[in-house]
Motif scaffolding. Structure first.
Motif, PDB file in Angstrom:
ATOM      1  N   GLY A 112       0.796  -1.218   0.000  1.00 52.26           N
ATOM      2  CA  GLY A 112       0.000   0.000   0.000  1.00 52.26           C
ATOM      3  C   GLY A 112       0.827   1.267   0.000  1.00 52.26           C
ATOM      4  N   THR A 113       2.015   1.223   0.618  1.00 46.64           N
ATOM      5  CA  THR A 113       2.886   2.395   0.626  1.00 46.64           C
ATOM      6  C   THR A 113       3.300   2.765  -0.793  1.00 46.64           C
ATOM      7  OG1 THR A 113       3.719   1.801   2.818  1.00 46.64           O
ATOM      8  CG2 THR A 113       5.013   3.368   1.556  1.00 46.64           C
ATOM      9  N   THR A 114       3.511   1.760  -1.634  1.00 50.89           N
ATOM     10  CA  THR A 114       3.841   2.009  -3.035  1.00 50.89           C
ATOM     11  C   THR A 114       2.668   2.658  -3.761  1.00 50.89           C
ATOM     12  OG1 THR A 114       5.313   0.089  -3.028  1.00 50.89           O
ATOM     13  CG2 THR A 114       4.665   0.936  -5.174  1.00 50.89           C
ATOM     14  N   VAL A 115       1.455   2.258  -3.404  1.00 50.81           N
ATOM     15  CA  VAL A 115       0.263   2.871  -3.984  1.00 50.81           C
ATOM     16  C   VAL A 115       0.190   4.352  -3.587  1.00 50.81           C
ATOM     17  CG1 VAL A 115      -2.265   2.835  -4.081  1.00 50.81           C
ATOM     18  CG2 VAL A 115      -0.988   0.681  -3.998  1.00 50.81           C
ATOM     19  N   ILE A 116       0.479   4.642  -2.318  1.00 49.29           N
ATOM     20  CA  ILE A 116       0.479   6.035  -1.853  1.00 49.29           C
ATOM     21  C   ILE A 116       1.464   6.859  -2.671  1.00 49.29           C
ATOM     22  CG2 ILE A 116       0.979   7.578   0.088  1.00 49.29           C
ATOM     23  CD1 ILE A 116       0.162   5.246   1.948  1.00 49.29           C
TER      24      ILE A 116
ATOM     25  N   VAL B 113      -5.134  14.135  -3.470  1.00 48.03           N
ATOM     26  CA  VAL B 113      -6.335  13.577  -2.846  1.00 48.03           C
ATOM     27  C   VAL B 113      -6.007  13.036  -1.449  1.00 48.03           C
ATOM     28  CG1 VAL B 113      -5.947  11.307  -3.903  1.00 48.03           C
ATOM     29  CG2 VAL B 113      -8.237  11.940  -3.158  1.00 48.03           C
ATOM     30  N   PRO B 114      -6.853  13.307  -0.440  1.00 48.98           N
ATOM     31  CA  PRO B 114      -6.606  12.761   0.901  1.00 48.98           C
ATOM     32  C   PRO B 114      -6.592  11.234   0.877  1.00 48.98           C
ATOM     33  CG  PRO B 114      -8.278  14.471   0.982  1.00 48.98           C
ATOM     34  CD  PRO B 114      -8.041  14.188  -0.468  1.00 48.98           C
ATOM     35  N   ILE B 115      -5.638  10.642   1.575  1.00 48.49           N
ATOM     36  CA  ILE B 115      -5.504   9.188   1.653  1.00 48.49           C
ATOM     37  C   ILE B 115      -5.583   8.763   3.119  1.00 48.49           C
ATOM     38  CG2 ILE B 115      -4.045   7.185   1.187  1.00 48.49           C
ATOM     39  CD1 ILE B 115      -2.700   8.846  -1.033  1.00 48.49           C
ATOM     40  N   ILE B 116      -6.565   7.927   3.442  1.00 51.11           N
ATOM     41  CA  ILE B 116      -6.701   7.376   4.788  1.00 51.11           C
ATOM     42  C   ILE B 116      -6.300   5.905   4.730  1.00 51.11           C
ATOM     43  CG2 ILE B 116      -8.271   6.876   6.699  1.00 51.11           C
ATOM     44  CD1 ILE B 116     -10.017   9.180   5.719  1.00 51.11           C
ATOM     45  N   VAL B 117      -5.241   5.556   5.434  1.00 52.67           N
ATOM     46  CA  VAL B 117      -4.798   4.166   5.483  1.00 52.67           C
ATOM     47  C   VAL B 117      -5.675   3.401   6.463  1.00 52.67           C
ATOM     48  CG1 VAL B 117      -2.916   2.634   6.183  1.00 52.67           C
ATOM     49  CG2 VAL B 117      -2.435   4.668   4.818  1.00 52.67           C
ATOM     50  N   LEU B 118      -6.121   2.226   6.047  1.00 49.98           N
ATOM     51  CA  LEU B 118      -6.932   1.347   6.884  1.00 49.98           C
ATOM     52  C   LEU B 118      -6.202   0.008   6.922  1.00 49.98           C
ATOM     53  CD1 LEU B 118      -9.626   1.078   8.416  1.00 49.98           C
ATOM     54  CD2 LEU B 118     -10.648   0.284   6.290  1.00 49.98           C
TER      55      LEU B 118
ATOM     56  N   SER C 112       6.007   5.193   8.010  1.00 52.04           N
ATOM     57  CA  SER C 112       6.318   4.981   6.594  1.00 52.04           C
ATOM     58  C   SER C 112       5.155   5.414   5.704  1.00 52.04           C
ATOM     59  CB  SER C 112       6.641   3.505   6.333  1.00 52.04           C
ATOM     60  OG  SER C 112       7.824   3.120   6.992  1.00 52.04           O
ATOM     61  N   ALA C 113       3.934   5.067   6.124  1.00 49.97           N
ATOM     62  CA  ALA C 113       2.755   5.448   5.345  1.00 49.97           C
ATOM     63  C   ALA C 113       2.571   6.968   5.341  1.00 49.97           C
ATOM     64  CB  ALA C 113       1.508   4.762   5.894  1.00 49.97           C
ATOM     65  N   LEU C 114       2.747   7.592   6.503  1.00 49.29           N
ATOM     66  CA  LEU C 114       2.619   9.050   6.591  1.00 49.29           C
ATOM     67  C   LEU C 114       3.712   9.737   5.783  1.00 49.29           C
ATOM     68  CD1 LEU C 114       1.830   9.343  10.390  1.00 49.29           C
ATOM     69  CD2 LEU C 114       0.236   9.809   8.529  1.00 49.29           C
TER      70      LEU C 114
END
Length: 227
Positions: free
Chosen positions: A60-64, A73-78, A89-91
């Protein structure tokens, strides 16, 4: 109608989110893989993305990172990952929020509304719209930052932090105030968010990120913007 892209490979979660979001008037698109998510995002241009990190093809980090190459676009990781390293890492990749599974639907919906609100906040009438520093220019009305004549790509949350500091230029903005106004009341103690985002802003805007002139830290208290 606000468009939401839900990216998750668990059918039951996708189904629950589709039902709850649709019932509240959201236009919902879904994707079960990272590659599909990037394709759907490019085609549908959602207003917010809800993204699982544990996808079957790419992380998912690669998708971000892929999304941040062209959209704010706002991204909320679930995600079921609870390790602080995964969160940072995601942030750092450009996510705006991080919700761990299992999650409460009301909380997720509140965070989704907050993310959309931050991304669409208009400047207050009567304020100085353009703030110029020696290194960059902040246009509060257009929600843009220019450096060396080119627009600097900021995520919605990076913009939220910068905007709050610029609107209070010359004043100390406390850690708690920043967290509550940018992320929400439940984030008042998440000071690591501020360290991550101020570091990102300095890398993008300051001539010498390790010796900032405009985005200043007041140790143990908060941050201050100086033009």
């Amino acid at each position: 109608m606000t468009k939401v892209l839900v990216v998750d490979d668990e059918p039951q979660i996708v189904r629950a989110l589709r039902i709850n979001l649709s019932a509240r008037g959201y236009d919902v698109s879904t994707a079960g893989t990272g590659q599909e998510a990037l394709q759907v995002a490019a085609a549908a241009k959602p207003d917010v993305v809800v993204l699982d990190l544990g996808l079957p093809d790419i992380d998912g980090t690669t998708v971000i990172e892929g999304l941040r190459g062209w959209t704010r676009v706002p991204i909320i990781v679930l995600s079921a990952r609870t390790d602080s390293g995964d969160k940072v890492s995601a942030l750092d990749a450009g996510a705006d929020d991080y919700v761990t599974k299992p999650f409460g639907m009301d909380e997720l919906l509140a965070r989704l509304r907050a993310a959309v609100r931050r991304a669409s906040t208009a400047p207050t009438d009567g304020e100085e719209a353009v703030v110029v520093t020696a290194a960059f220019t902040v246009d509060l009305a257009a929600k843009k930052v220019l450096k060396d004549g080119a627009e600097v790509h900021l995520t919605p949350t990076e913009w939220g932090v910068l905007e709050l500091l610029v609107r209070n230029r010359g004043k100390l903005v406390g850690q708690k105030q920043l967290l509550q106004e940018v992320w929400g009341p439940s984030y008042a103690s998440e000071t690591h968010y501020l360290r991550v985002y101020l570091a990102q802003l300095r890398r993008k805007l300051e001539p010498q990120p390790s010796r900032p002139r405009h985005l200043l830290t007041e140790a143990g208290m908060g941050y201050r913007f100086e033009a």
